[in-house]
Design a protein around this motif. Structure first.
Motif, PDB file in Angstrom:
ATOM      1  N   VAL A  27      -6.146   2.594  -6.201  1.00 34.87           N
ATOM      2  CA  VAL A  27      -6.823   2.963  -4.952  1.00 34.87           C
ATOM      3  C   VAL A  27      -7.738   4.162  -5.213  1.00 34.87           C
ATOM      4  O   VAL A  27      -7.303   5.318  -5.177  1.00 34.87           O
ATOM      5  CB  VAL A  27      -5.798   3.283  -3.849  1.00 34.87           C
ATOM      6  CG1 VAL A  27      -6.497   3.690  -2.557  1.00 34.87           C
ATOM      7  CG2 VAL A  27      -4.895   2.090  -3.614  1.00 34.87           C
ATOM      8  N   ALA A  48      -4.723  -1.514  -0.549  1.00 33.41           N
ATOM      9  CA  ALA A  48      -3.830  -2.310  -1.394  1.00 33.41           C
ATOM     10  C   ALA A  48      -4.010  -1.975  -2.868  1.00 33.41           C
ATOM     11  O   ALA A  48      -5.122  -1.701  -3.330  1.00 33.41           O
ATOM     12  CB  ALA A  48      -4.080  -3.798  -1.176  1.00 33.41           C
ATOM     13  N   GLU A  68       0.830  -1.203   0.000  1.00 35.62           N
ATOM     14  CA  GLU A  68       0.000   0.000   0.000  1.00 35.62           C
ATOM     15  C   GLU A  68       0.865   1.254   0.000  1.00 35.62           C
ATOM     16  O   GLU A  68       2.055   1.212   0.306  1.00 35.62           O
ATOM     17  CB  GLU A  68      -0.904   0.016   1.238  1.00 35.62           C
ATOM     18  CG  GLU A  68      -1.575  -1.305   1.511  1.00 35.62           C
ATOM     19  CD  GLU A  68      -2.701  -1.223   2.527  1.00 35.62           C
ATOM     20  OE1 GLU A  68      -3.127  -0.094   2.851  1.00 35.62           O
ATOM     21  OE2 GLU A  68      -3.144  -2.283   2.975  1.00 35.62           O
ATOM     22  N   PRO A 114      -4.547   7.599  -4.329  1.00 34.14           N
ATOM     23  CA  PRO A 114      -4.544   7.265  -2.891  1.00 34.14           C
ATOM     24  C   PRO A 114      -5.044   8.397  -1.998  1.00 34.14           C
ATOM     25  O   PRO A 114      -5.572   8.125  -0.910  1.00 34.14           O
ATOM     26  CB  PRO A 114      -3.075   6.941  -2.611  1.00 34.14           C
ATOM     27  CG  PRO A 114      -2.524   6.503  -3.922  1.00 34.14           C
ATOM     28  CD  PRO A 114      -3.238   7.335  -4.954  1.00 34.14           C
TER      29      PRO A 114
END
Length: 227
Positions: free
Chosen positions: A167, A199, A75, A171
């Protein structure tokens, strides 16, 4: 049990551990990529609490004998430099609140097993978070983080990979999702909190004796050595 009930169970469980001496250090957001949602048959993200006891420090080994069915995933993670509250906080404000960005390896596990897991099961069991290992941080949020390519190696062989955009498209949007969710219960992120964004690939089985690493062009490697 509703998902809201499950979050109450999660937070009560964490409170019991805090009474025993644990410290909450942040949050994880799970099920943010199509790969993870497809793997577990759950179509929306969830979140859990990170405790200091979950951290596997640099050079430390991770005994897997005390876990049930551990799996590992790579991640992108953040450390907050300022408090963030409010359900409608935008991406720019959240990005500006990040002090550091780094790679992370999360070991997931569940009392319910990881097959036929429901969203409420996952949430009540702290989003299946068992252990974490963090890489060396860089300041702020690198530009173009959605295009950061993560490579996972198990005992030196490439086992998985994925871009940051897996993601939720970026992210940072995982942080925004978390701020909205916490805002719905009158909470928020605090300066110093670590947040795992989710992840970028489907999780991998973790066995004793394996050395797992994640690397990317601009972020420092994170390492787990299972024993």
């Amino acid at each position: 049990m509703t998902v809201e009930d499950a979050y109450e169970v999660q937070w009560y469980g964490a409170a019991l551990r805090v009474r025993e001496g644990a410290r909450v250090i942040g949050h994880k957001v799970g099920l943010t990529s199509a790969a993870m949602q497809e793997q577990f048959g759950i179509g929306e993200p969830d979140s859990g609490l990170l405790l200091d006891r979950m951290v596997v420090g640099p050079g430390e080994e991770l005994p897997v004998g005390g876990l049930l069915a551990p799996r590992v995933e790579a991640e992108i993670a953040f450390r907050l430099g300022a408090d963030v509250r409010g359900g409608e906080t935008g991406e720019e404000a959240v990005r500006n609140a990040v002090a550091e960005t780094f790679l992370a390896l999360e070991v997931i596990d569940s009392r319910y097993g990881l097959s036929a897991l429901t969203l409420a099961d996952s949430v009540a069991d702290n989003a299946a978070c068992a252990r974490i290992a963090l890489g060396r941080p860089v300041a702020g949020v690198p530009e173009g983080l959605a295009g950061e390519f993560l490579t996972v190696r198990v005992d030196g062989a490439v086992a998985a990979s994925g871009y940051g955009r897996e993601v939720l498209g970026d992210p940072v949007r995982s942080l925004c999702w978390l701020v909205r969710r916490l805002g719905s219960v009158g909470a928020g992120l605090r300066a110093g909190d670590v947040v795992l964004a989710g992840a970028v690939h489907a999780s991998l089985a973790l066995d004793a004796g394996q050395r797992v690493t994640v690397s990317s062009p601009r972020l420092g490697e994170a390492v787990l050595h299972a024993v």
